[in-house]
Scaffold this active site. Sequence first.
Site, short mmCIF file in Angstrom:
data_model
loop_
_atom_site.label_atom_id
_atom_site.label_comp_id
_atom_site.label_asym_id
_atom_site.label_seq_id
_atom_site.Cartn_x
_atom_site.Cartn_y
_atom_site.Cartn_z
N GLU A 19 15.25 0.05 -10.52
CA GLU A 19 15.38 1.02 -9.42
C GLU A 19 14.17 0.93 -8.50
O GLU A 19 13.11 0.53 -8.93
CB GLU A 19 15.39 2.46 -10.00
CG GLU A 19 16.52 2.76 -10.91
CD GLU A 19 16.35 4.11 -11.61
OE1 GLU A 19 15.48 4.90 -11.20
OE2 GLU A 19 17.09 4.34 -12.57
N LYS A 54 10.90 2.28 -6.71
CA LYS A 54 9.94 3.33 -7.02
C LYS A 54 9.46 3.89 -5.68
O LYS A 54 8.58 3.32 -5.03
CB LYS A 54 8.77 2.76 -7.82
CG LYS A 54 7.81 3.82 -8.29
CD LYS A 54 6.77 3.21 -9.21
CE LYS A 54 5.77 4.24 -9.71
NZ LYS A 54 5.09 4.97 -8.66
N ASP A 63 7.78 6.05 -2.85
CA ASP A 63 6.49 6.70 -2.73
C ASP A 63 6.68 8.02 -2.01
O ASP A 63 6.63 8.10 -0.78
CB ASP A 63 5.57 5.77 -1.93
CG ASP A 63 4.12 6.01 -2.26
OD1 ASP A 63 3.86 6.84 -3.15
OD2 ASP A 63 3.27 5.36 -1.64
N TYR A 116 17.21 10.40 -9.81
CA TYR A 116 17.33 9.31 -10.77
C TYR A 116 17.25 9.73 -12.23
O TYR A 116 17.32 8.91 -13.12
CB TYR A 116 16.26 8.23 -10.51
CG TYR A 116 14.85 8.80 -10.43
CD1 TYR A 116 14.28 9.07 -9.19
CD2 TYR A 116 14.12 9.09 -11.57
CE1 TYR A 116 13.01 9.60 -9.10
CE2 TYR A 116 12.86 9.63 -11.49
CZ TYR A 116 12.30 9.88 -10.25
OH TYR A 116 11.05 10.42 -10.15
N LYS A 125 4.59 -2.73 -10.12
CA LYS A 125 3.96 -2.32 -8.85
C LYS A 125 3.88 -3.48 -7.86
O LYS A 125 3.57 -4.61 -8.23
CB LYS A 125 2.55 -1.81 -9.12
CG LYS A 125 2.50 -0.57 -9.98
CD LYS A 125 2.70 0.67 -9.18
CE LYS A 125 1.41 1.04 -8.52
NZ LYS A 125 1.37 2.48 -8.18
N CYS A 159 -21.70 -2.64 28.44
CA CYS A 159 -20.99 -3.72 27.77
C CYS A 159 -21.91 -4.35 26.72
O CYS A 159 -23.04 -4.73 27.04
CB CYS A 159 -20.55 -4.77 28.79
SG CYS A 159 -19.96 -6.28 28.01
N CYS A 167 -22.95 -8.07 28.03
CA CYS A 167 -23.77 -8.37 29.21
C CYS A 167 -24.67 -7.21 29.63
O CYS A 167 -25.50 -7.37 30.52
CB CYS A 167 -22.88 -8.80 30.38
SG CYS A 167 -21.85 -7.45 31.00
N CYS A 170 -15.42 -3.71 30.93
CA CYS A 170 -16.63 -4.28 31.50
C CYS A 170 -16.14 -4.98 32.75
O CYS A 170 -15.30 -5.88 32.68
CB CYS A 170 -17.24 -5.30 30.53
SG CYS A 170 -18.41 -6.37 31.37
N CYS A 205 -19.50 -11.66 33.04
CA CYS A 205 -19.81 -11.30 31.65
C CYS A 205 -19.49 -12.47 30.72
O CYS A 205 -18.36 -12.96 30.70
CB CYS A 205 -19.01 -10.06 31.24
SG CYS A 205 -19.10 -9.71 29.49
#
Length: 704
Positions: free
Chosen positions: A114, A116, A118, A240, A329, A423, A426, A441, A446
């Site tokens: 089945e 699992k 969460d 279940y 898991k 920046c 630069c 910037c 740059c």
Amino acid sequence: MADKLLSRYEELKAQVNFHNYRYHVLDAPVISDLEYDRLLNELKKIEADHPDWVTQDSPTQRAGAKVSEKFEKVRHPAPILSLANAFGADDARAWFERVKKIDDRVEKAKFVVEPKIDGLSVVLHYRDGMFTQGATRGDGEVGEDITSNLRTVKAIPLKIPVDSDQFSVISDQLLVASVPRHLVIRGEAFIPIKEFEELNKKLEEAGEKTYLNPRNTAAGSLRQLDPVLTASRPITLLVYQIVHAEGGTVPTSQWEILQYLKSLGFPVSDIPKRFDDLDSAIAYTETFNEGRDTLPYEADGMVIKIDDLTLAADLGFVGKDPRGAVAFKFPAREVTTTLLGIDVEVGRTGVLTPRAVLEAVEIGGVVVRNATLHNFDYIEEKDIRIGDRVLVKRAGEVIPYVIGPVVDARSGKEKTYRPPMKCPACGQPVEHFEGEVAWYCVNAACPAQLVRNVEHFVSRGAMDIEGLGTELVKILIETNSIRDVADLFTLTIEDLAVINEELNRKRKTKNPPKTPAKATAKKAPDKRPEKLFNAISNAKKQPLHRLIIGLGIHGVGEVMAKDLAITFGDLDNLSNATKDGLMEIGGVGPNIAESIVDWFSTTTNKNLLKKLKQAGVWPSEKKKTSASTGKLSGMTFVVTGTLPTLSREGAKEFIEGSGGKVTDSISKKTSYLVLGENPGSKFEKAKSLGVKVIDEAELRKMVK
Ligand code: IVH
């Protein structure tokens, strides 16, 4: 009269509950929303006139009053157990070997696999078929009474079996013999992924705080005191297990339990399968590890259960974990780690992007040290602080990202982050434009932007210059060998040799050789400078659309670059294009047209084009006859039947090449129907609408 109304009332309750079940449990409604509302309104009206008739199983009685202060405690009739974990197939086989030693009946056992899910484990009580109580798992012995919240979950039947008269639609299920007088079942309440994303989108649009993940949201919504809030959350569940049954019998195998619960009207997953041996069960489990993203809800694994529940019970427990089942898991996708700092990257267009520097952590088999933080607003909205424990997610192809901070884990030493004013590459001040989240910037020179620009220019989708990796590009810029992409084309083999030396030197200091090279060993001549020189020279011959892509104009991708290339033929023409002229091209809207015009009007870009032209990087493409000057411009054509020489595609090209438009269906606006042999109904339609009909020869004459 009243008798008749009362029986109508009973019938309506059963019907609404049944349609609820079709919608929320089976996900297969048999009536429209309108019909459903009509039934519900009729029911509500009767209840308004006869409040004394209203019972707890009425569909109108789902959202009740607020719980006063805190939830009552509920002792479970049997322990609500947990599961031992298996990480991979070997672990699952080891579990099997262990339990085989305890009881040799396990050798021949069947297994049910089945999902699992969460979510939040819940325990539901039914007395004489009525839903009377719902609780959280708590410590496994005692949970919290969250009945009023659970009643709002429409997938939970208020009365079982869900009216069996109406069950004829559901085949291949066990006949419902009798429902035990007290039946306690267990399931997992959760929010499906799609619904979760929609919920967050809505919250975001409303300017409200978004939720971290489906699990916490479902658990949080069920464990707060106001049922109206729970009702507004898209919570559902899958069951279940039968925890307890009194006054009636229930099946003794897990597989039959699932069928039995389904037949009573409970939501049961359709993923579970029964297998005759463990290997097949493991194989099925593993298909879900790979195809995890196809599940509509978050699952952290699959559960492998021994089907024979008497045997499973006889195997006993280890602590709170029954020996008869194991959780297989999946590798985790969300983990918590510490946010050590925030780096800022400068993109090609100057956008500054914050990037999380994390304490290294493994997510789904990969060590993650960095994750995206999206933008500076995101950091502020989520109140992410340096030093925080943060939840990080990595799923599929998605780049790892920080979901948010674990506020409860704060020590008080965490520091609020301030976006940079300058920046980081630069040192020039950064700018923010009205209505945009991004910070930029805007310094065209740059170096960080230039690196990204060159990377894009030489990339496979653009000028495709092989061998110019990021390391080399950085050196080219650091040594002032190039100031823009045009400078690449004036580099000599000697220049490239110097750059190459620098690269080798850098690599050596980074990874010094373990054994010093023998002085006598003859070194093979380094071919890289020459190869690079040739690759750059060859790029001069790349077609125009690739050069257009390489320029990196905002909003111009491959398809549009191709359209621009065949419409304008070269960069001289494209530079002179007007916004209106650009918008005549299919797919070019006002924003993109403006961005193209802007790009070509910038002084830096004008200079760049001048340099490219001087360097001989000025490809041209055969122009398609412009739509506005073609002989067929402004006319719309429909083609029907087989033409003597032109294929359907050929006719389309012919017409479009002369500025005409081709559509599929005839309307009053159609200028001409081009008629071939064996025409379809379009001919009749053209006649009835008075559309002019011509043949291929006449079409050709129009263009001459
Ligand atoms: S069986 C003996 N089956 O996983 C029964 N658990 O630690 C033991 N879960 O919090 C549980 N889906 O709520 C079982 N199909 C499933 C499940 C499931 C989710 C949760 C359960 C528990 C955790 C196991």
